[in-house]
Scaffold this motif. Sequence first.
Motif, PDB file in Angstrom:
ATOM      1  N   PRO A  66       0.798  -1.220   0.000  1.00  0.00           N
ATOM      2  CA  PRO A  66       0.000   0.000   0.000  1.00  0.00           C
ATOM      3  C   PRO A  66       0.836   1.279   0.000  1.00  0.00           C
ATOM      4  N   TYR A  67       2.119   1.172   0.395  1.00  0.00           N
ATOM      5  CA  TYR A  67       3.018   2.314   0.362  1.00  0.00           C
ATOM      6  C   TYR A  67       4.124   2.029  -0.640  1.00  0.00           C
ATOM      7  N   ASP A  68       4.683   3.076  -1.211  1.00  0.00           N
ATOM      8  CA  ASP A  68       5.700   2.948  -2.247  1.00  0.00           C
ATOM      9  C   ASP A  68       7.110   3.150  -1.718  1.00  0.00           C
ATOM     10  N   VAL A  69       7.239   3.943  -0.663  1.00  0.00           N
ATOM     11  CA  VAL A  69       8.541   4.280  -0.086  1.00  0.00           C
ATOM     12  C   VAL A  69       8.387   4.297   1.431  1.00  0.00           C
ATOM     13  N   ILE A  70       9.403   3.794   2.127  1.00  0.00           N
ATOM     14  CA  ILE A  70       9.434   3.906   3.588  1.00  0.00           C
ATOM     15  C   ILE A  70      10.763   4.541   3.966  1.00  0.00           C
ATOM     16  N   ALA A  71      10.691   5.592   4.777  1.00  0.00           N
ATOM     17  CA  ALA A  71      11.893   6.284   5.236  1.00  0.00           C
ATOM     18  C   ALA A  71      11.967   6.188   6.753  1.00  0.00           C
ATOM     19  N   ARG A  72      13.193   6.220   7.273  1.00  0.00           N
ATOM     20  CA  ARG A  72      13.381   6.303   8.725  1.00  0.00           C
ATOM     21  C   ARG A  72      14.123   7.595   9.001  1.00  0.00           C
ATOM     22  N   GLY A  73      13.546   8.398   9.883  1.00  0.00           N
ATOM     23  CA  GLY A  73      14.142   9.679  10.221  1.00  0.00           C
ATOM     24  C   GLY A  73      14.395   9.798  11.705  1.00  0.00           C
ATOM     25  N   GLU A  74      15.343  10.653  12.056  1.00  0.00           N
ATOM     26  CA  GLU A  74      15.662  10.905  13.456  1.00  0.00           C
ATOM     27  C   GLU A  74      15.764  12.404  13.679  1.00  0.00           C
ATOM     28  N   ALA A  75      15.214  12.848  14.826  1.00  0.00           N
ATOM     29  CA  ALA A  75      15.229  14.262  15.188  1.00  0.00           C
ATOM     30  C   ALA A  75      15.297  14.383  16.704  1.00  0.00           C
ATOM     31  N   ALA A  76      15.572  15.575  17.177  1.00  0.00           N
ATOM     32  CA  ALA A  76      15.696  15.810  18.618  1.00  0.00           C
ATOM     33  C   ALA A  76      14.363  15.654  19.347  1.00  0.00           C
ATOM     34  N   ASP A  77      13.259  16.000  18.690  1.00  0.00           N
ATOM     35  CA  ASP A  77      11.937  15.900  19.310  1.00  0.00           C
ATOM     36  C   ASP A  77      10.876  15.817  18.214  1.00  0.00           C
ATOM     37  N   LEU A  78       9.624  15.621  18.607  1.00  0.00           N
ATOM     38  CA  LEU A  78       8.546  15.481  17.624  1.00  0.00           C
ATOM     39  C   LEU A  78       8.339  16.732  16.790  1.00  0.00           C
ATOM     40  N   ASP A  79       8.524  17.893  17.406  1.00  0.00           N
ATOM     41  CA  ASP A  79       8.356  19.138  16.663  1.00  0.00           C
ATOM     42  C   ASP A  79       9.382  19.236  15.539  1.00  0.00           C
ATOM     43  N   GLU A  80      10.646  18.927  15.858  1.00  0.00           N
ATOM     44  CA  GLU A  80      11.688  18.952  14.831  1.00  0.00           C
ATOM     45  C   GLU A  80      11.430  17.878  13.775  1.00  0.00           C
ATOM     46  N   LEU A  81      10.964  16.713  14.197  1.00  0.00           N
ATOM     47  CA  LEU A  81      10.643  15.648  13.251  1.00  0.00           C
ATOM     48  C   LEU A  81       9.625  16.145  12.232  1.00  0.00           C
ATOM     49  N   ALA A  82       8.586  16.802  12.714  1.00  0.00           N
ATOM     50  CA  ALA A  82       7.549  17.313  11.822  1.00  0.00           C
ATOM     51  C   ALA A  82       8.075  18.410  10.900  1.00  0.00           C
ATOM     52  N   LYS A  83       8.775  19.388  11.469  1.00  0.00           N
ATOM     53  CA  LYS A  83       9.218  20.546  10.689  1.00  0.00           C
ATOM     54  C   LYS A  83      10.395  20.258   9.757  1.00  0.00           C
ATOM     55  N   ALA A  84      11.366  19.456  10.239  1.00  0.00           N
ATOM     56  CA  ALA A  84      12.593  19.261   9.475  1.00  0.00           C
ATOM     57  C   ALA A  84      12.575  18.018   8.590  1.00  0.00           C
ATOM     58  N   ILE A  85      11.663  17.084   8.860  1.00  0.00           N
ATOM     59  CA  ILE A  85      11.670  15.842   8.092  1.00  0.00           C
ATOM     60  C   ILE A  85      10.334  15.605   7.377  1.00  0.00           C
ATOM     61  N   VAL A  86       9.234  15.555   8.127  1.00  0.00           N
ATOM     62  CA  VAL A  86       7.955  15.200   7.521  1.00  0.00           C
ATOM     63  C   VAL A  86       7.476  16.266   6.541  1.00  0.00           C
ATOM     64  N   MET A  87       7.533  17.524   6.912  1.00  0.00           N
ATOM     65  CA  MET A  87       7.073  18.577   6.005  1.00  0.00           C
ATOM     66  C   MET A  87       7.905  18.626   4.717  1.00  0.00           C
ATOM     67  N   PRO A  88       9.243  18.520   4.780  1.00  0.00           N
ATOM     68  CA  PRO A  88      10.008  18.461   3.532  1.00  0.00           C
ATOM     69  C   PRO A  88       9.664  17.230   2.677  1.00  0.00           C
ATOM     70  N   ILE A  89       9.399  16.094   3.313  1.00  0.00           N
ATOM     71  CA  ILE A  89       8.993  14.911   2.551  1.00  0.00           C
ATOM     72  C   ILE A  89       7.687  15.203   1.818  1.00  0.00           C
ATOM     73  N   GLN A  90       6.738  15.814   2.511  1.00  0.00           N
ATOM     74  CA  GLN A  90       5.443  16.086   1.900  1.00  0.00           C
ATOM     75  C   GLN A  90       5.529  17.076   0.746  1.00  0.00           C
ATOM     76  N   SER A  91       6.589  17.876   0.702  1.00  0.00           N
ATOM     77  CA  SER A  91       6.746  18.844  -0.385  1.00  0.00           C
ATOM     78  C   SER A  91       7.482  18.272  -1.594  1.00  0.00           C
ATOM     79  N   VAL A  92       7.977  17.035  -1.505  1.00  0.00           N
ATOM     80  CA  VAL A  92       8.663  16.411  -2.647  1.00  0.00           C
ATOM     81  C   VAL A  92       7.645  16.133  -3.744  1.00  0.00           C
ATOM     82  N   GLU A  93       7.990  16.520  -4.956  1.00  0.00           N
ATOM     83  CA  GLU A  93       7.106  16.300  -6.096  1.00  0.00           C
ATOM     84  C   GLU A  93       6.874  14.806  -6.289  1.00  0.00           C
ATOM     85  N   GLY A  94       5.613  14.408  -6.353  1.00  0.00           N
ATOM     86  CA  GLY A  94       5.254  13.006  -6.530  1.00  0.00           C
ATOM     87  C   GLY A  94       4.727  12.350  -5.266  1.00  0.00           C
TER      88      GLY A  94
END
Length: 106
Positions: A66-94
Motif C-alpha cells: 500500500p506504500y511505495d517508499v518507507i523512510a526512517r528519520g531521526e530528530a531531537a523531538d517530535l516538533d523537529e521531526l515534523a518541521k525538518a523531516i515530515v514537512m520536507p517529505i510532503q513537499s517532494v514532487e510526486g
Amino acid sequence: MSRSPGAGRSPGAEPFAYDTGEPANEGVDVVSAYILIQTEVGRASHVTREIGGIDGIVQVDGVTGPYDVIARGEAADLDELAKAIVMPIQSVEGVTRTLTCPVLQF
C-alpha cells in the motif's frame, strides 16, 4: 535491507533503495520514526532519491504494497521531526500521502 545506488543493476537503471550512509545517533536521545509514503504512479524512484537528501533521514527504501517508499528519520523531538523531516517529505514532487509512525522506546 537497503543497497547503495547502482548496486546489482544494469547501467542506467533507476535506484529503488537509497541508504544515506549517515550513522544513527547512537547514545543520544532522539525521536525516531518510520514515514510511510504513497507516491504518484511511476514516481517512487524519484521520491526515493529526493528523500534521501533530506537532513535527518537515515534510511529510505522503495517497497511494494500500500506504500511505495518507507523512510526512517531521526530528530531531537517530535516538533523537529515534523518541521525538518515530515514537512520536507510532503513537499517532494510526486508524494501524495504520508503516515508517520514514531518509534516507541520501551
